[in-house]
Design a protein around this motif. Sequence first.
Motif, PDB file in Angstrom:
ATOM      1  N   ASP A 101      88.893  24.023 -26.652  1.00  0.00           N
ATOM      2  CA  ASP A 101      89.061  24.484 -28.034  1.00  0.00           C
ATOM      3  C   ASP A 101      88.494  23.445 -29.000  1.00  0.00           C
ATOM      4  N   LEU A 102      87.534  23.894 -29.832  1.00  0.00           N
ATOM      5  CA  LEU A 102      86.839  22.959 -30.724  1.00  0.00           C
ATOM      6  C   LEU A 102      87.350  23.024 -32.157  1.00  0.00           C
ATOM      7  N   HIS A 103      88.358  23.849 -32.407  1.00  0.00           N
ATOM      8  CA  HIS A 103      88.841  24.008 -33.785  1.00  0.00           C
ATOM      9  C   HIS A 103      89.541  22.727 -34.250  1.00  0.00           C
ATOM     10  N   ASN A 104      89.073  22.228 -35.399  1.00  0.00           N
ATOM     11  CA  ASN A 104      89.468  20.885 -35.828  1.00  0.00           C
ATOM     12  C   ASN A 104      90.204  20.878 -37.173  1.00  0.00           C
ATOM     13  N   ILE A 105      89.899  21.869 -38.007  1.00  0.00           N
ATOM     14  CA  ILE A 105      90.307  21.781 -39.416  1.00  0.00           C
ATOM     15  C   ILE A 105      91.835  21.772 -39.587  1.00  0.00           C
ATOM     16  N   LEU A 147     100.253  19.295 -30.280  1.00  0.00           N
ATOM     17  CA  LEU A 147      99.174  20.023 -29.604  1.00  0.00           C
ATOM     18  C   LEU A 147      98.756  21.204 -30.471  1.00  0.00           C
ATOM     19  N   SER A 148      97.448  21.322 -30.689  1.00  0.00           N
ATOM     20  CA  SER A 148      96.940  22.419 -31.504  1.00  0.00           C
ATOM     21  C   SER A 148      96.047  23.312 -30.650  1.00  0.00           C
ATOM     22  N   SER A 149      96.143  24.634 -30.881  1.00  0.00           N
ATOM     23  CA  SER A 149      95.255  25.578 -30.199  1.00  0.00           C
ATOM     24  C   SER A 149      95.025  26.776 -31.104  1.00  0.00           C
TER      25      SER A 149
HETATM   26 CO1  B1M Z   1      86.792  30.236 -34.405  1.00  0.00          CO
HETATM   27  N1  B1M Z   1      88.066  31.634 -33.860  1.00  0.00           N
HETATM   28  N2  B1M Z   1      85.846  30.505 -32.819  1.00  0.00           N
HETATM   29  N3  B1M Z   1      85.577  28.985 -35.225  1.00  0.00           N
HETATM   30  N4  B1M Z   1      87.746  30.426 -36.093  1.00  0.00           N
HETATM   31  C1  B1M Z   1      89.271  31.829 -34.785  1.00  0.00           C
HETATM   32  C2  B1M Z   1      90.423  30.953 -34.331  1.00  0.00           C
HETATM   33  C3  B1M Z   1      89.550  33.385 -34.584  1.00  0.00           C
HETATM   34  C4  B1M Z   1      91.023  33.785 -34.800  1.00  0.00           C
HETATM   35  C5  B1M Z   1      88.600  34.187 -35.483  1.00  0.00           C
HETATM   36  C6  B1M Z   1      88.809  35.681 -35.374  1.00  0.00           C
HETATM   37  O1  B1M Z   1      88.354  36.302 -34.457  1.00  0.00           O
HETATM   38  N5  B1M Z   1      89.510  36.243 -36.321  1.00  0.00           N
HETATM   39  C7  B1M Z   1      89.060  33.598 -33.102  1.00  0.00           C
HETATM   40  C8  B1M Z   1      90.113  33.414 -32.027  1.00  0.00           C
HETATM   41  C9  B1M Z   1      90.527  34.746 -31.409  1.00  0.00           C
HETATM   42  C10 B1M Z   1      91.533  34.555 -30.346  1.00  0.00           C
HETATM   43  O2  B1M Z   1      91.558  33.641 -29.581  1.00  0.00           O
HETATM   44  N6  B1M Z   1      92.421  35.535 -30.279  1.00  0.00           N
HETATM   45  C11 B1M Z   1      87.943  32.573 -33.006  1.00  0.00           C
HETATM   46  C12 B1M Z   1      86.898  32.618 -32.045  1.00  0.00           C
HETATM   47  C13 B1M Z   1      86.871  33.846 -31.163  1.00  0.00           C
HETATM   48  C14 B1M Z   1      85.950  31.592 -31.930  1.00  0.00           C
HETATM   49  C15 B1M Z   1      84.800  31.500 -30.924  1.00  0.00           C
HETATM   50  C16 B1M Z   1      85.146  31.909 -29.481  1.00  0.00           C
HETATM   51  C17 B1M Z   1      83.633  32.352 -31.488  1.00  0.00           C
HETATM   52  C18 B1M Z   1      82.438  32.465 -30.587  1.00  0.00           C
HETATM   53  O3  B1M Z   1      81.814  31.486 -30.265  1.00  0.00           O
HETATM   54  N7  B1M Z   1      82.200  33.681 -30.185  1.00  0.00           N
HETATM   55  C19 B1M Z   1      84.398  30.002 -31.006  1.00  0.00           C
HETATM   56  C20 B1M Z   1      85.211  29.129 -30.027  1.00  0.00           C
HETATM   57  C21 B1M Z   1      84.708  27.720 -29.964  1.00  0.00           C
HETATM   58  C22 B1M Z   1      85.687  26.836 -29.205  1.00  0.00           C
HETATM   59  O4  B1M Z   1      86.650  26.385 -29.752  1.00  0.00           O
HETATM   60  N8  B1M Z   1      85.435  26.644 -27.911  1.00  0.00           N
HETATM   61  C23 B1M Z   1      84.806  29.697 -32.419  1.00  0.00           C
HETATM   62  C24 B1M Z   1      84.154  28.759 -33.212  1.00  0.00           C
HETATM   63  C25 B1M Z   1      84.481  28.482 -34.524  1.00  0.00           C
HETATM   64  C26 B1M Z   1      83.656  27.580 -35.438  1.00  0.00           C
HETATM   65  C27 B1M Z   1      83.046  26.374 -34.698  1.00  0.00           C
HETATM   66  C28 B1M Z   1      82.554  28.438 -36.017  1.00  0.00           C
HETATM   67  C29 B1M Z   1      84.700  27.217 -36.564  1.00  0.00           C
HETATM   68  C30 B1M Z   1      85.508  25.915 -36.287  1.00  0.00           C
HETATM   69  C31 B1M Z   1      84.971  24.738 -37.105  1.00  0.00           C
HETATM   70  C32 B1M Z   1      85.846  23.509 -36.948  1.00  0.00           C
HETATM   71  O5  B1M Z   1      87.043  23.548 -36.765  1.00  0.00           O
HETATM   72  N9  B1M Z   1      85.192  22.374 -37.043  1.00  0.00           N
HETATM   73  C33 B1M Z   1      85.664  28.391 -36.435  1.00  0.00           C
HETATM   74  C34 B1M Z   1      86.574  28.776 -37.450  1.00  0.00           C
HETATM   75  C35 B1M Z   1      86.448  28.027 -38.755  1.00  0.00           C
HETATM   76  C36 B1M Z   1      87.538  29.808 -37.259  1.00  0.00           C
HETATM   77  C37 B1M Z   1      88.491  30.455 -38.299  1.00  0.00           C
HETATM   78  C38 B1M Z   1      87.650  31.418 -39.125  1.00  0.00           C
HETATM   79  C39 B1M Z   1      89.246  29.528 -39.188  1.00  0.00           C
HETATM   80  C40 B1M Z   1      90.010  28.410 -38.460  1.00  0.00           C
HETATM   81  C41 B1M Z   1      90.454  27.412 -39.490  1.00  0.00           C
HETATM   82  O6  B1M Z   1      89.876  26.339 -39.618  1.00  0.00           O
HETATM   83  N10 B1M Z   1      91.438  27.826 -40.298  1.00  0.00           N
HETATM   84  C42 B1M Z   1      89.520  31.200 -37.351  1.00  0.00           C
HETATM   85  C43 B1M Z   1      90.171  32.410 -37.976  1.00  0.00           C
HETATM   86  C44 B1M Z   1      91.572  32.115 -38.453  1.00  0.00           C
HETATM   87  O7  B1M Z   1      92.269  31.259 -37.973  1.00  0.00           O
HETATM   88  N11 B1M Z   1      92.013  32.864 -39.399  1.00  0.00           N
HETATM   89  C45 B1M Z   1      88.793  31.270 -36.076  1.00  0.00           C
HETATM   90  C46 B1M Z   1      91.933  27.016 -41.403  1.00  0.00           C
HETATM   91  C47 B1M Z   1      93.015  26.080 -40.877  1.00  0.00           C
HETATM   92  C48 B1M Z   1      93.578  25.283 -42.036  1.00  0.00           C
HETATM   93  O8  B1M Z   1      94.039  26.880 -40.330  1.00  0.00           O
HETATM   94  O9  B1M Z   1      93.466  26.153 -37.971  1.00  0.00           O
HETATM   95  O10 B1M Z   1      95.201  27.984 -38.377  1.00  0.00           O
HETATM   96  P1  B1M Z   1      94.559  26.723 -38.822  1.00  0.00           P
HETATM   97  O11 B1M Z   1      95.656  25.582 -38.926  1.00  0.00           O
HETATM   98  C49 B1M Z   1      96.873  25.776 -39.634  1.00  0.00           C
HETATM   99  C50 B1M Z   1      98.009  26.337 -38.764  1.00  0.00           C
HETATM  100  O12 B1M Z   1      97.564  27.087 -37.651  1.00  0.00           O
HETATM  101  C51 B1M Z   1      98.813  25.137 -38.409  1.00  0.00           C
HETATM  102  O13 B1M Z   1      98.683  24.296 -39.550  1.00  0.00           O
HETATM  103  C52 B1M Z   1      97.329  24.385 -40.014  1.00  0.00           C
HETATM  104  C53 B1M Z   1      97.284  24.068 -41.483  1.00  0.00           C
HETATM  105  O14 B1M Z   1      98.194  24.849 -42.245  1.00  0.00           O
HETATM  106  N12 B1M Z   1      98.496  24.323 -37.228  1.00  0.00           N
HETATM  107  C54 B1M Z   1      99.471  23.547 -36.669  1.00  0.00           C
HETATM  108  C55 B1M Z   1      97.347  24.097 -36.588  1.00  0.00           C
HETATM  109  N13 B1M Z   1      97.523  23.215 -35.621  1.00  0.00           N
HETATM  110  C56 B1M Z   1      98.806  22.836 -35.645  1.00  0.00           C
HETATM  111  C57 B1M Z   1      99.529  21.937 -34.859  1.00  0.00           C
HETATM  112  C58 B1M Z   1     100.884  21.762 -35.144  1.00  0.00           C
HETATM  113  C59 B1M Z   1     101.509  22.472 -36.143  1.00  0.00           C
HETATM  114  C60 B1M Z   1     100.819  23.369 -36.937  1.00  0.00           C
HETATM  115  O15 B1M Z   1     101.652  20.918 -34.450  1.00  0.00           O
HETATM  116  C61 B1M Z   1     101.049  19.989 -33.590  1.00  0.00           C
END
Ligand code: B1M
Length: 214
Positions: A101-105, A147-149
């Motif tokens: 998992d490469l998600h970093n933000i 751990l984040s995923s």
């Molecule tokens: Co990806 N991606 N992505 N992506 N991406 C998602 C996660 C997805 C939900 C989009 C969608 O389809 N709607 C989907 C996953 C579907 C699933 O698994 N069911 C998805 C997919 C499919 C993919 C790829 C497989 C796409 C492809 O290649 N076909 C691929 C996978 C790559 C890999 O990881 N191996 C991929 C790639 C990417 C980019 C590289 C383009 C980019 C990441 C850039 C980066 O991070 N440097 C990206 C992005 C940006 C997203 C979305 C659009 C946004 C994620 C994000 O940064 N959100 C995302 C859609 C979504 O989540 N709505 C999506 C903003 C961030 C602030 O929120 O990360 O949720 P979040 O973190 C929150 C909470 O979750 C929580 O607090 C944070 C802040 O409030 N939290 C924690 C997170 N970690 C925590 C740990 C904790 C506690 C709370 O305790 C330890």
Amino acid sequence: MASYEQLQESLIVGQEGKVKEVTSTLLKEGNSPMEILSEGLLLGMSVVGQKFKTGEMFIPEVLASAHAMSAGFALLKPVIAEDKLSDMYVGKVVIGTVQGDLHNIGKKIVSMILESGGFTVVDVGVDIPTDKFIEAVEQERPNLLGLSSLLTTTMPRMGEVIEALKRSNLRDKIRVMVGGAPITQAFADSIGADGYAPDAVSALDKAKQLLDQR
Ligand code: B1M
């Protein structure tokens, strides 16, 4: 006057320069950095997520938004750090995104909010194999492992890390918190994590609560 809507819109279209400009203006106009983060950047990013899901946005556009988000966030980080909720050392956290998992933000934001709450944070990065988490725990001796995923396909890695902690006799020395968009309390319970937080602000509350329970 700048608005949160303007910030969301420029983030959604991936205009990094505009995101920086609106973020700076909102700060100068006296808005709280935490509110700029949650009402502007995070809300904008959730729209990006929805548009990606429905096929209205593609990976290059999502990446442009992610870069813009990081640029805006970089301007907020020092101000949030200055605004520390507490100067007290609360505990040490090792945090990372699991293997595959490469998600970093989100993880970066959680790290920053934990730091602002007085934790020392060691961010080990993204795509971290289970044995690297174990090494980091052995080396850093944190109170908490985060751990984040973001992918349903990588969620099982979290349970594997917890099992590896048990095998290494480290499980009872550390609290484990999990998070990320697909994670739920029920999932956290099913893998034996100590806590789950849906967002960065609740991650800080949960981390403090877990350490209070020791
Ligand atoms: Co990806 N991606 N992505 N992506 N991406 C998602 C996660 C997805 C939900 C989009 C969608 O389809 N709607 C989907 C996953 C579907 C699933 O698994 N069911 C998805 C997919 C499919 C993919 C790829 C497989 C796409 C492809 O290649 N076909 C691929 C996978 C790559 C890999 O990881 N191996 C991929 C790639 C990417 C980019 C590289 C383009 C980019 C990441 C850039 C980066 O991070 N440097 C990206 C992005 C940006 C997203 C979305 C659009 C946004 C994620 C994000 O940064 N959100 C995302 C859609 C979504 O989540 N709505 C999506 C903003 C961030 C602030 O929120 O990360 O949720 P979040 O973190 C929150 C909470 O979750 C929580 O607090 C944070 C802040 O409030 N939290 C924690 C997170 N970690 C925590 C740990 C904790 C506690 C709370 O305790 C330890």
